[in-house]
Design a protein around this motif. Structure first.
Motif, PDB file in Angstrom:
ATOM      1  N   SER A  36      30.667  39.146  47.842  1.00 61.74           N
ATOM      2  CA  SER A  36      31.452  40.242  47.261  1.00 61.74           C
ATOM      3  C   SER A  36      31.725  41.318  48.293  1.00 61.74           C
ATOM      4  O   SER A  36      32.787  41.936  48.303  1.00 61.74           O
ATOM      5  CB  SER A  36      30.716  40.849  46.067  1.00 61.74           C
ATOM      6  OG  SER A  36      30.594  39.926  45.033  1.00 61.74           O
ATOM      7  N   ASP A  37      30.757  41.555  49.170  1.00 62.53           N
ATOM      8  CA  ASP A  37      30.910  42.557  50.226  1.00 62.53           C
ATOM      9  C   ASP A  37      31.994  42.173  51.226  1.00 62.53           C
ATOM     10  O   ASP A  37      32.569  43.027  51.889  1.00 62.53           O
ATOM     11  CB  ASP A  37      29.569  42.753  50.948  1.00 62.53           C
ATOM     12  CG  ASP A  37      29.618  43.902  51.929  1.00 62.53           C
ATOM     13  OD1 ASP A  37      30.062  45.008  51.519  1.00 62.53           O
ATOM     14  OD2 ASP A  37      29.212  43.711  53.093  1.00 62.53           O
ATOM     15  N   VAL A  94      29.231  36.668  38.030  1.00 63.00           N
ATOM     16  CA  VAL A  94      29.585  37.475  39.199  1.00 63.00           C
ATOM     17  C   VAL A  94      29.869  38.912  38.771  1.00 63.00           C
ATOM     18  O   VAL A  94      29.351  39.868  39.359  1.00 63.00           O
ATOM     19  CB  VAL A  94      30.808  36.874  39.938  1.00 63.00           C
ATOM     20  CG1 VAL A  94      31.275  37.807  41.047  1.00 63.00           C
ATOM     21  CG2 VAL A  94      30.471  35.508  40.493  1.00 63.00           C
ATOM     22  N   VAL A 120      34.256  34.177  44.660  1.00 63.90           N
ATOM     23  CA  VAL A 120      32.796  34.257  44.812  1.00 63.90           C
ATOM     24  C   VAL A 120      32.134  33.233  43.894  1.00 63.90           C
ATOM     25  O   VAL A 120      31.217  32.515  44.299  1.00 63.90           O
ATOM     26  CB  VAL A 120      32.281  35.681  44.494  1.00 63.90           C
ATOM     27  CG1 VAL A 120      30.764  35.707  44.458  1.00 63.90           C
ATOM     28  CG2 VAL A 120      32.808  36.680  45.503  1.00 63.90           C
ATOM     29  N   LYS A 133      37.405  38.016  45.726  1.00 63.65           N
ATOM     30  CA  LYS A 133      37.554  38.266  44.290  1.00 63.65           C
ATOM     31  C   LYS A 133      36.483  37.498  43.527  1.00 63.65           C
ATOM     32  O   LYS A 133      35.888  36.548  44.047  1.00 63.65           O
ATOM     33  CB  LYS A 133      38.943  37.837  43.826  1.00 63.65           C
ATOM     34  CG  LYS A 133      40.034  38.669  44.458  1.00 63.65           C
ATOM     35  CD  LYS A 133      41.377  38.323  43.883  1.00 63.65           C
ATOM     36  CE  LYS A 133      42.404  39.208  44.572  1.00 63.65           C
ATOM     37  NZ  LYS A 133      43.664  39.209  43.891  1.00 63.65           N
ATOM     38  N   ASP A 134      36.238  37.909  42.284  1.00 60.28           N
ATOM     39  CA  ASP A 134      35.188  37.304  41.458  1.00 60.28           C
ATOM     40  C   ASP A 134      35.332  35.787  41.353  1.00 60.28           C
ATOM     41  O   ASP A 134      34.353  35.052  41.459  1.00 60.28           O
ATOM     42  CB  ASP A 134      35.178  37.917  40.054  1.00 60.28           C
ATOM     43  CG  ASP A 134      34.588  39.318  40.027  1.00 60.28           C
ATOM     44  OD1 ASP A 134      34.162  39.805  41.098  1.00 60.28           O
ATOM     45  OD2 ASP A 134      34.544  39.914  38.941  1.00 60.28           O
ATOM     46  N   THR A 164      32.391  33.224  36.667  1.00 60.82           N
ATOM     47  CA  THR A 164      32.955  34.532  37.011  1.00 60.82           C
ATOM     48  C   THR A 164      32.306  35.636  36.184  1.00 60.82           C
ATOM     49  O   THR A 164      32.198  36.770  36.647  1.00 60.82           O
ATOM     50  CB  THR A 164      34.479  34.559  36.800  1.00 60.82           C
ATOM     51  OG1 THR A 164      34.771  34.169  35.467  1.00 60.82           O
ATOM     52  CG2 THR A 164      35.186  33.638  37.771  1.00 60.82           C
ATOM     53  N   ARG A 181      27.611  42.211  39.853  1.00 63.04           N
ATOM     54  CA  ARG A 181      28.286  43.307  40.570  1.00 63.04           C
ATOM     55  C   ARG A 181      28.149  44.609  39.798  1.00 63.04           C
ATOM     56  O   ARG A 181      27.909  45.667  40.374  1.00 63.04           O
ATOM     57  CB  ARG A 181      29.750  42.966  40.809  1.00 63.04           C
ATOM     58  CG  ARG A 181      29.908  41.883  41.881  1.00 63.04           C
ATOM     59  CD  ARG A 181      31.323  41.442  42.052  1.00 63.04           C
ATOM     60  NE  ARG A 181      32.147  42.538  42.543  1.00 63.04           N
ATOM     61  CZ  ARG A 181      33.338  42.372  43.091  1.00 63.04           C
ATOM     62  NH1 ARG A 181      33.838  41.162  43.220  1.00 63.04           N
ATOM     63  NH2 ARG A 181      34.036  43.400  43.514  1.00 63.04           N
ATOM     64  N   LEU A 233      25.716  36.100  46.304  1.00 65.04           N
ATOM     65  CA  LEU A 233      26.844  36.604  45.534  1.00 65.04           C
ATOM     66  C   LEU A 233      27.234  38.003  46.006  1.00 65.04           C
ATOM     67  O   LEU A 233      28.413  38.299  46.209  1.00 65.04           O
ATOM     68  CB  LEU A 233      26.443  36.631  44.054  1.00 65.04           C
ATOM     69  CG  LEU A 233      27.374  37.188  43.023  1.00 65.04           C
ATOM     70  CD1 LEU A 233      27.132  36.482  41.715  1.00 65.04           C
ATOM     71  CD2 LEU A 233      27.216  38.666  42.852  1.00 65.04           C
ATOM     72  N   LEU A 234      26.248  38.868  46.218  1.00 65.54           N
ATOM     73  CA  LEU A 234      26.533  40.230  46.683  1.00 65.54           C
ATOM     74  C   LEU A 234      27.095  40.231  48.096  1.00 65.54           C
ATOM     75  O   LEU A 234      27.996  41.014  48.420  1.00 65.54           O
ATOM     76  CB  LEU A 234      25.273  41.092  46.594  1.00 65.54           C
ATOM     77  CG  LEU A 234      24.799  41.417  45.177  1.00 65.54           C
ATOM     78  CD1 LEU A 234      23.452  42.111  45.202  1.00 65.54           C
ATOM     79  CD2 LEU A 234      25.832  42.254  44.429  1.00 65.54           C
TER      80      LEU A 234
END
Length: 135
Positions: free
Chosen positions: A21-22, A41, A30, A26-27, A38, A45, A17-18
């Protein structure tokens, strides 16, 4: 971490997930790729921003609940198990719980607590008879 090693599925999902996100996703994107909500997520984050990588990947240790019976109360319970119940051949968990209440050992106790305590002492939770060894 995500390619090899032994980690829990939860930690691996959070790491993926990270990483997603990197990449600037968007949530909702992901969440769709990782197969989670969401809300999850966003929470992971937020943990990463506030507490860093360790906080995001691993949960804080939760405090354990104190045992319902102390050593002396457990010893009394085991002594009762080794005796013969009045008017019966064997003890039931509920009879043992009621007996502890009658003796004033505890103010309240459930049959499930009695069962778990006896299980931890490696007692047979089934039928108890006089002279049964609790080793």
């Amino acid at each position: 971490m995500t390619r090899k090693g032994v980690h829990s599925a939860r930690v691996m999902t959070r790491a993926r997930l990270l990483l997603l996100s990197d990449q600037g996703l968007k949530d909702r994107d992901v969440a769709a790729r990782a197969g989670i909500s969401t809300v999850t997520v966003a929470a992971i984050r937020r943990k990463f921003v506030e507490g860093g990588l360790q906080a995001a990947l691993y949960e804080k240790a939760r405090p354990k609940q104190a045992p319902k019976l102390n050593a002396q109360q457990t010893a009394i319970l085991i002594a009762e198990v080794c005796s013969t119940p009045a008017g019966r051949e064997t003890w039931t968990m509920q009879l043992l719980a009621d007996r502890l209440l009658t003796l004033g050992v505890v103010e309240s106790i459930s049959d499930e607590t009695v069962r778990r305590t006896l299980k931890k002492t490696r007692s047979n939770r089934g039928k108890f008879r006089v002279g049964v060894s609790l080793r």
